[in-house]
Design an enzyme around this catalytic site. Structure first.
Site, mmCIF file in Angstrom:
data_model
loop_
_atom_site.group_PDB
_atom_site.id
_atom_site.type_symbol
_atom_site.label_atom_id
_atom_site.label_comp_id
_atom_site.label_asym_id
_atom_site.label_seq_id
_atom_site.Cartn_x
_atom_site.Cartn_y
_atom_site.Cartn_z
ATOM 1 N N ASP A 228 23.630 3.090 -43.378
ATOM 2 C CA ASP A 228 22.763 2.353 -44.276
ATOM 3 C C ASP A 228 23.247 0.908 -44.211
ATOM 4 O OD1 ASP A 228 20.910 1.462 -46.063
ATOM 5 O OD2 ASP A 228 21.293 2.993 -47.567
HETATM 6 C C1 BGC Z 1 18.449 1.014 -48.233
HETATM 7 C C2 BGC Z 1 17.833 1.717 -47.042
HETATM 8 C C3 BGC Z 1 17.079 0.748 -46.196
HETATM 9 C C4 BGC Z 1 18.023 -0.373 -45.766
HETATM 10 C C5 BGC Z 1 17.358 -1.425 -44.936
HETATM 11 C C6 BGC Z 1 19.253 -0.190 -47.807
HETATM 12 O O1 BGC Z 1 19.653 -0.936 -48.915
HETATM 13 O O2 BGC Z 1 19.278 1.910 -48.939
HETATM 14 O O3 BGC Z 1 16.989 2.748 -47.486
HETATM 15 O O4 BGC Z 1 16.527 1.400 -45.090
HETATM 16 O O5 BGC Z 1 18.530 -1.001 -46.931
HETATM 17 O O6 BGC Z 1 16.499 -2.186 -45.705
#
Ligand code: BGC
Length: 757
Positions: A228
């Site tokens: 993530d």
């Molecule tokens: C979120 C993800 C997301 C990623 C990119 C993170 O903060 O938890 O779900 O895909 O950011 O935006």
């Protein structure tokens, strides 16, 4: 086909390390001299959030269709529709030059106040897994990848970057992992995104057991694991733990750390090569799909409308719906003019267009007069004049349609909700309008359950319209006017009170840990076990027609676990409108060695029926439908015995039951040890005959030690046999150590040897 091994052989150590860290916020590092292109990824899940300015983390994104969010999608219980949605998303990815869409999210809705519940499918792992698999298969059928997220146990926003979810192994296997497992096994997502949080003290980004042992080895995941955004803390540890790609980039220091670790002999280059191999495989796979062009904006908007209508859940209807030519409709609530159709955070889409409920109603209302009042402000302030205005309007109308949207300050990625409540103004508005207008219909826009006990009895109907996507305004009109017969059913329990919810005492955690003390008992598993009343049960939703269920039949009433069986039931549309029904199959184990929830969803089907029509629904149930995970054996176990198969229109509306007998084919290994109880010695040992007589003899000797008393009770008033059965054999023997010619642990070791022989 690209020869990946030969590319790896030509790559420098620096190039390998760089490939495992993003080059920009959304892309991987290309290697021009070897013909390795970049891979471009983008959020997800229910639309394509392609940054207008490449490389920026948070910026305006290019227009794309905003489909309904996961709560609404899953409430359709329609796997084919999820597949169609996936295909449309794939097409938009191609047009917007995106290789991998960051979704779907398939974490469990552990508590209704989880801030990201709108992005997750269900409180039930079977349902969530089926939805995720269908979504992924749809997207990937277009030659575009997905990222199954957030792996794993990412069920809250509170301290999401550091909290440790403390979960026992069985709960992990039975509740928090199966949706991922199903999605991986049925759909092979190109990538899996690790969660921010820790699981039992270890960051998910470094969790070897999660990422390698379970995901890659046991489930045979072929793609790569991406972090993530910002979930990596120690790049080398993360690689060793099975995390292939760190995002976002660029992160030169991380690249250097990997290179240094290899030079210092701290990181085996083979581990790095494996990450590189996995990433390259997907990079080249993605490159096979040419990108660019356009997508059909109107067709996707229409699909978004269809999905939204199918996911909406009719919670209450006194017969007022569908609307029958009302002449004067008071439309109240700012969501009728400013629709609330998606959630805040990384999934936020810049829609291609937005259907405004008021306008959509006007189109379908033919000759009716529509009036509008705002009803409530955007913020949490209380403004009585807005209520007064709405009441005056409602009084003059035949029907009041009250559009109530849970504001973004209550529900979003990044924070959890503090309660289940609408704003005080919204509650006061509903009560005031319903008090003077008996034909008050409430239309809700929210991503997760809200409390309604205070006002629902005063209303004529309630439609749960969810975060319904950009076309949801039209879908609401379709449902209210009966162009679409509602067929959505809840994929999560709507509790009566927050205090009744399973995780209430263990949420959101403190001192860096959140204990999953409710274990297996989340959602309906908990309310069933506690026999707690709820506002609306899992699987519930009304229709404008009625369905009758015949008696369920099974392909065989005695069966081997590995063969499974099929359960069938005839369902008839007994009303006067065509409609769709979600037939649900739950399994109840009569008796098990370990505690089991009263019933669990193991199959479902959605069927469409014309008035008077009957269809037979057949649902296969396999080994896993009857098994539980036994941490002692570290595997899924079936036991001989009887099971009820329950056919329901909801988890609380069981229409038929059939009892079947399972024969387990498992040959379980002996797991007796020095701590094993008498009961375990007698129950599990394959060498039971060898030890049985000795155990019995020991038992009678011990009964002597405790002294026989009246009524089978001993000298200190207890039932010796019951007491002894749960004691470790060795502990019992230690009480009369002197009666044996040699040390009692040696004696037990001898018995163990016999049992294992
Ligand atoms: C979120 C993800 C997301 C990623 C990119 C993170 O903060 O938890 O779900 O895909 O950011 O935006």
């Amino acid at each position: 086909m690209t020869d990946i091994q030969s590319i790896i052989a030509q790559m420098t150590l620096e190039e390998k390390a760089a490939l495992c860290s993003g080059a920009t916020a959304w892309s991987t590092t290309p290697i021009g001299r070897l013909g390795v292109p970049e891979l471009y990824v983008t959020d997800g899940p229910h639309g394509v959030r392609r940054a207008a300015e490449a490389g920026t983390l948070i910026s305006q994104s290019l227009p794309a269709t905003c489909f309904p969010t996961a709560s609404c999608l899953a409430s359709s219980w329609n796997v084919d529709l999820l597949n169609q949605l996936g295909q449309a998303l794939g097409e938009e990815c191609i047009a917007l030059k995106v290789d991998v869409l960051l979704g779907p999210g398939t974490n469990m809705k552990r508590t209704p106040v989880g801030g990201r519940n709108f992005e997750y499918f269900s409180e039930d792992p079977y349902l969530a897994g089926e939805m995720a698999a269908s979504f992924i298969n749809g997207v990937q059928s277009q030659g575009v990848g997905t990222s199954l997220k957030h792996y794993a146990v990412n069920n809250q926003e509170f301290e999401r970057f550091r909290i440790s979810a403390e979960v026992d192994e069985r709960t992990l296997r039975e509740i928090y992992l199966p949706a991922f497992e199903t999605a991986v096994k049925k759909a092979q997502p190109w990538t899996v995104m690790c969660a921010y949080n820790k699981l039992n003290g270890i960051y998910c980004s470094e969790h070897h057991e999660l990422l390698v042992d379970i995901l890659k080895d046991e489930w045979a995941f072929e793609g790569f694991v991406v972090s993530d955004w910002g979930a990596v803390h120690d790049r080398v540890k993360a690689l060793q733990g099975g995390l292939d790609l760190e995002m976002p980039g660029p992160k030169d220091r991380r690249v250097k750390a990997v290179v240094d670790a290899v030079h210092a002999g701290e990181l085996d280059e083979a581990v790095l090569n494996e990450a590189v191999r996995r990433i390259l495989r997907i990079v080249f796979k993605a490159a096979e799909t040419p990108k660019g062009g356009t997508f059909d904006v109107d067709a996707h908007h229409t699909l978004a409308r269809q999905i939204a209508a199918e996911g909406m859940v009719l919670l209450k209807n006194n017969g007022l719906l569908p609307l029958k030519n009302p002449q004067h409709i008071a439309v109240i609530g700012r969501a009728a003019e400013n629709p609330h159709f998606q959630g805040g955070g990384s999934s936020h889409i810049n829609p291609t267009k937005v259907a405004v409920p008021f306008q959509e109603l006007q189109q379908l209302a033919e000759n009716a007069e529509l009036t509008y009042a705002k009803g409530y402000p955007t913020d949490n302030s209380f403004q009585q004049p807005l209520i007064d205005e709405a009441v005056t309007l409602a009084q003059a109308a035949d029907v009041a349609l009250l559009f109530v949207a849970l504001p973004g300050f209550k529900e979003s990625e990044g924070y959890d909700r503090a309660d289940l409540d609408l704003t005080p103004q919204q509650v006061a508005l509903i009560k005031a309008v319903a008090a003077i207008q008996p034909n008050t219909i409430v239309i809700l826009n929210n991503g997760a359950p809200v409390a309604m006990s205070e006002w629902i009895d005063d209303t004529a109907a309630v439609l749960e319209a969810w975060m319904m996507g950009q076309a949801g305004g039209g879908a609401i009109a379709d449902v209210l006017f009966g162009k679409v017969n509602p067929s959505g059913k809840l994929v999560e329990t709507f509790p009566a009170r927050l205090i009744d919810t399973p995780a209430y005492l263990n949420f959101p955690g403190e001192a860096g840990e959140v204990r999953y003390g409710e274990g297996l008992f989340i959602g309906y598993r908990y309310y069933d076990a506690k026999e707690l009343p709820v506002l609306f049960p899992f699987g519930y939703g009304q229709s404008y027609t009625t369905f009758a269920y015949g008696a369920p039949r099974v392909s065989t009433s005695t069966f081997k676990d590995v063969e499974g069986l099929t359960v069938s039931v005839d369902v008839t549309n007994t009303g006067s409108l065509a409609g769709k029904e979600v037939v649900q199959v739950y399994v109840h184990d009569h008796q098990a060695r370990l505690v089991r929830p009263p019933k669990e969803l193991k199959g479902f089907a959605k069927i469409e029926l014309q008035p008077g029509e009957t269809k037979t629904v057949s649902i296969p149930l396999d080994f896993r439908a009857f098994a539980f995970y036994d941490p002692a054996y570290q595997q899924w176990i079936t036991e001989d015995g009887e099971f009820d198969i329950l056919i329901g229109a909801s988890s609380a509306d069981i229409r038929g039951t059939v009892t079947v007998t399972l024969q387990s084919t498992l040959q379980l290994p002996c797991i007796l040890n020095r701590e094993s109880t008498i009961k375990e010695w007698l129950a599990y040992s394959r060498g039971k005959p060898a030890v049985e007589s000795q155990v019995k003899q020991l038992m009678s000797q011990m009964a002597g030690v405790f002294g026989g008393g009246e009524d089978g009770h001993d000298a200190i008033g207890m039932d010796t046999t019951t007491f002894l059965m749960d004691m470790p054999l060795l502990s019992i023997l230690q009480f009369q150590e002197s009666a044996f010619p040699r040390p009692v642990d040696e004696l037990v070791d001898d018995l163990l040897e016999q049992a294992y022989r």
